[in-house]
Write a protein that holds these residues in place. Structure first.
Motif, PDB file in Angstrom:
ATOM      1  N   TRP A   1      75.457   3.311  25.641  1.00  0.00           N
ATOM      2  CA  TRP A   1      76.290   4.158  24.090  1.00  0.00           C
ATOM      3  C   TRP A   1      75.824   3.536  23.394  1.00  0.00           C
ATOM      4  CZ3 TRP A   1      80.148   7.477  24.050  1.00  0.00           C
ATOM      5  CH2 TRP A   1      81.056   7.195  25.253  1.00  0.00           C
ATOM      6  N   PRO A   2      75.227   4.335  22.199  1.00  0.00           N
ATOM      7  CA  PRO A   2      74.303   3.854  20.838  1.00  0.00           C
ATOM      8  C   PRO A   2      74.439   2.364  20.738  1.00  0.00           C
ATOM      9  CG  PRO A   2      75.279   6.014  20.339  1.00  0.00           C
ATOM     10  CD  PRO A   2      76.100   5.374  21.614  1.00  0.00           C
ATOM     11  N   ASP A   3      75.727   1.875  20.649  1.00  0.00           N
ATOM     12  CA  ASP A   3      75.766   0.389  20.453  1.00  0.00           C
ATOM     13  C   ASP A   3      75.032  -0.746  21.448  1.00  0.00           C
ATOM     14  OD1 ASP A   3      77.913   0.485  22.178  1.00  0.00           O
ATOM     15  OD2 ASP A   3      79.680  -0.339  21.005  1.00  0.00           O
ATOM     16  N   GLY A   4      74.486   0.165  22.453  1.00  0.00           N
ATOM     17  CA  GLY A   4      73.915  -0.393  23.105  1.00  0.00           C
ATOM     18  C   GLY A   4      74.700  -0.792  25.125  1.00  0.00           C
ATOM     19  N   ARG A   5      76.178  -0.873  24.392  1.00  0.00           N
ATOM     20  CA  ARG A   5      76.233  -1.462  25.229  1.00  0.00           C
ATOM     21  C   ARG A   5      76.911   0.172  26.850  1.00  0.00           C
ATOM     22  NH1 ARG A   5      82.750   0.895  25.988  1.00  0.00           N
ATOM     23  NH2 ARG A   5      82.202   1.903  24.798  1.00  0.00           N
ATOM     24  N   GLU A   6      76.867  -0.434  28.215  1.00  0.00           N
ATOM     25  CA  GLU A   6      76.647  -0.137  29.079  1.00  0.00           C
ATOM     26  C   GLU A   6      77.741   0.093  29.777  1.00  0.00           C
ATOM     27  OE1 GLU A   6      73.822   1.608  30.227  1.00  0.00           O
ATOM     28  OE2 GLU A   6      72.851   0.964  28.490  1.00  0.00           O
ATOM     29  N   GLN A   7      78.213   1.025  30.157  1.00  0.00           N
ATOM     30  CA  GLN A   7      79.716   1.250  30.859  1.00  0.00           C
ATOM     31  C   GLN A   7      79.511   1.825  32.569  1.00  0.00           C
ATOM     32  OE1 GLN A   7      82.151   3.858  28.089  1.00  0.00           O
ATOM     33  NE2 GLN A   7      83.723   2.574  29.251  1.00  0.00           N
ATOM     34  N   VAL A   8      80.458   1.466  33.285  1.00  0.00           N
ATOM     35  CA  VAL A   8      80.390   1.774  34.599  1.00  0.00           C
ATOM     36  C   VAL A   8      81.704   2.295  34.750  1.00  0.00           C
ATOM     37  CG1 VAL A   8      79.777   1.732  36.820  1.00  0.00           C
ATOM     38  CG2 VAL A   8      78.680   0.339  35.700  1.00  0.00           C
ATOM     39  N   LEU A   9      81.881   3.584  35.488  1.00  0.00           N
ATOM     40  CA  LEU A   9      83.549   3.603  35.666  1.00  0.00           C
ATOM     41  C   LEU A   9      83.740   4.470  37.301  1.00  0.00           C
ATOM     42  CD1 LEU A   9      84.551   5.844  32.530  1.00  0.00           C
ATOM     43  CD2 LEU A   9      84.902   3.543  32.889  1.00  0.00           C
ATOM     44  N   ASP A  10      84.948   4.100  37.818  1.00  0.00           N
ATOM     45  CA  ASP A  10      84.697   4.423  39.189  1.00  0.00           C
ATOM     46  C   ASP A  10      85.606   5.645  38.998  1.00  0.00           C
ATOM     47  OD1 ASP A  10      85.403   3.909  42.143  1.00  0.00           O
ATOM     48  OD2 ASP A  10      87.288   3.909  41.562  1.00  0.00           O
ATOM     49  N   HIS A  11      85.226   6.526  40.381  1.00  0.00           N
ATOM     50  CA  HIS A  11      85.433   7.593  40.559  1.00  0.00           C
ATOM     51  C   HIS A  11      86.753   7.829  40.680  1.00  0.00           C
ATOM     52  CE1 HIS A  11      81.195   9.131  41.245  1.00  0.00           C
ATOM     53  NE2 HIS A  11      81.373   8.967  39.951  1.00  0.00           N
ATOM     54  N   ALA A  12      87.277   7.376  41.450  1.00  0.00           N
ATOM     55  CA  ALA A  12      88.625   7.159  41.759  1.00  0.00           C
ATOM     56  C   ALA A  12      90.010   7.076  40.818  1.00  0.00           C
ATOM     57  CB  ALA A  12      89.162   6.391  43.270  1.00  0.00           C
ATOM     58  N   GLN A  13      89.616   6.115  39.950  1.00  0.00           N
ATOM     59  CA  GLN A  13      90.017   5.182  38.211  1.00  0.00           C
ATOM     60  C   GLN A  13      90.448   6.403  37.901  1.00  0.00           C
ATOM     61  OE1 GLN A  13      92.355   3.591  39.918  1.00  0.00           O
ATOM     62  NE2 GLN A  13      92.144   2.308  37.840  1.00  0.00           N
ATOM     63  N   LEU A  14      89.038   6.997  37.302  1.00  0.00           N
ATOM     64  CA  LEU A  14      88.795   8.272  36.132  1.00  0.00           C
ATOM     65  C   LEU A  14      89.480   9.404  37.049  1.00  0.00           C
ATOM     66  CD1 LEU A  14      84.774   8.187  36.224  1.00  0.00           C
ATOM     67  CD2 LEU A  14      86.601   8.433  34.284  1.00  0.00           C
ATOM     68  N   ARG A  15      89.883   9.913  38.327  1.00  0.00           N
ATOM     69  CA  ARG A  15      91.003  10.747  38.425  1.00  0.00           C
ATOM     70  C   ARG A  15      91.973  10.562  38.349  1.00  0.00           C
ATOM     71  NH1 ARG A  15      94.127  13.577  39.242  1.00  0.00           N
ATOM     72  NH2 ARG A  15      94.150  15.409  41.087  1.00  0.00           N
ATOM     73  N   ARG A  16      92.072   8.987  38.521  1.00  0.00           N
ATOM     74  CA  ARG A  16      93.363   8.386  38.160  1.00  0.00           C
ATOM     75  C   ARG A  16      93.982   8.695  36.673  1.00  0.00           C
ATOM     76  NH1 ARG A  16      92.022   4.704  41.696  1.00  0.00           N
ATOM     77  NH2 ARG A  16      93.352   5.356  43.109  1.00  0.00           N
ATOM     78  N   GLN A  17      93.325   8.446  36.097  1.00  0.00           N
ATOM     79  CA  GLN A  17      93.079   8.772  34.724  1.00  0.00           C
ATOM     80  C   GLN A  17      92.819   9.995  33.474  1.00  0.00           C
ATOM     81  OE1 GLN A  17      94.223   6.269  32.783  1.00  0.00           O
ATOM     82  NE2 GLN A  17      94.595   5.034  34.789  1.00  0.00           N
ATOM     83  N   CYS A  18      93.299  11.092  34.440  1.00  0.00           N
ATOM     84  CA  CYS A  18      92.451  12.484  33.831  1.00  0.00           C
ATOM     85  C   CYS A  18      93.794  12.540  32.743  1.00  0.00           C
ATOM     86  CB  CYS A  18      92.785  13.316  35.492  1.00  0.00           C
ATOM     87  SG  CYS A  18      92.264  15.311  34.734  1.00  0.00           S
ATOM     88  N   PRO A  19      93.196  13.346  31.754  1.00  0.00           N
ATOM     89  CA  PRO A  19      93.746  13.728  30.166  1.00  0.00           C
ATOM     90  C   PRO A  19      94.558  14.962  30.666  1.00  0.00           C
ATOM     91  CG  PRO A  19      91.074  13.547  29.987  1.00  0.00           C
ATOM     92  CD  PRO A  19      91.175  13.325  31.843  1.00  0.00           C
ATOM     93  N   CYS A  20      93.949  15.685  31.858  1.00  0.00           N
ATOM     94  CA  CYS A  20      94.819  17.130  31.758  1.00  0.00           C
ATOM     95  C   CYS A  20      96.490  16.917  31.508  1.00  0.00           C
ATOM     96  CB  CYS A  20      94.304  17.266  32.800  1.00  0.00           C
ATOM     97  SG  CYS A  20      95.919  17.441  34.565  1.00  0.00           S
ATOM     98  N   SER A  21      97.063  18.016  30.885  1.00  0.00           N
ATOM     99  CA  SER A  21      98.056  17.798  30.613  1.00  0.00           C
ATOM    100  C   SER A  21      99.314  17.672  31.557  1.00  0.00           C
ATOM    101  CB  SER A  21      98.671  19.577  29.755  1.00  0.00           C
ATOM    102  OG  SER A  21      98.892  20.439  30.677  1.00  0.00           O
ATOM    103  N   GLN A  22      99.316  18.271  32.770  1.00  0.00           N
ATOM    104  CA  GLN A  22      99.625  18.102  34.162  1.00  0.00           C
ATOM    105  C   GLN A  22      99.496  15.867  34.274  1.00  0.00           C
ATOM    106  OE1 GLN A  22      97.934  19.676  37.160  1.00  0.00           O
ATOM    107  NE2 GLN A  22      99.756  19.446  38.568  1.00  0.00           N
ATOM    108  N   CYS A  23      98.151  15.573  34.520  1.00  0.00           N
ATOM    109  CA  CYS A  23      97.753  14.341  34.961  1.00  0.00           C
ATOM    110  C   CYS A  23      98.807  13.351  33.691  1.00  0.00           C
ATOM    111  CB  CYS A  23      96.728  14.383  34.905  1.00  0.00           C
ATOM    112  SG  CYS A  23      95.983  14.906  36.387  1.00  0.00           S
ATOM    113  N   ARG A  24      99.091  14.402  32.674  1.00  0.00           N
ATOM    114  CA  ARG A  24      99.539  13.228  32.011  1.00  0.00           C
ATOM    115  C   ARG A  24     100.977  12.638  31.758  1.00  0.00           C
ATOM    116  NH1 ARG A  24      95.487  15.280  27.239  1.00  0.00           N
ATOM    117  NH2 ARG A  24      98.257  16.907  26.756  1.00  0.00           N
ATOM    118  N   ALA A  25     101.696  14.309  31.725  1.00  0.00           N
ATOM    119  CA  ALA A  25     102.998  14.334  32.068  1.00  0.00           C
ATOM    120  C   ALA A  25     103.250  13.290  33.008  1.00  0.00           C
ATOM    121  CB  ALA A  25     103.208  15.771  32.757  1.00  0.00           C
TER     122      ALA A  25
END
Length: 93
Positions: free
Chosen positions: A19-43
C-alpha cells in the motif's frame, strides 16, 4: 487508495499487497474465499453461515476492475470483486 503492487503466490497460498502508506499485507487464499464480497457469500454470512472452503483452495486468476480486483478461485468461484478498501480493511490472515 489502490495498492502499489499486488502479488499472488500459489505455492504459499497468499495474496500480497503493498500500500502507498508503506504497509505490506499478506492474505491467505482460503480466508479470502471465505470473505468473498459477492451477494451470495454475503447472504450466507448475514445468516451466520460460514461458507465451507477447502484449505487447499487457490487464487488462480486476478482480474483488475479499477476500484478493486476480481479473484478467481480454484474451486470455480469467481463472482466476487474485492474493492481495494475492502481488502485494505481485512486483517492479515
Amino acid at each position: 487508495m489502490n495498492p502499489l503492487a499486488i502479488g499472488n503466490s500459489s505455492s504459499k497460498h497468499q495474496l500480497r499487497l503493498s500500500w502507498p502508506d508503506g504497509r505490506e499485507q499478506v492474505l491467505d487464499h482460503a480466508q479470502l474465499r471465505r470473505q468473498c464480497p459477492c451477494s451470495q457469500c454475503r447472504a450466507f454470512r448475514l445468516r451466520g453461515v460460514t461458507p465451507l472452503v477447502d484449505e487447499r483452495v487457490r487464487v488462480i486468476e486476478l482480474n483488475p476492475q479499477g476500484y478493486g480486483v476480481q479473484l478467481v478461485f480454484s474451486d470455480g468461484h469467481e463472482r466476487g470483486i474485492y474493492p481495494w478498501a475492502y481488502l485494505a480493511d481485512l486483517t492479515s490472515m
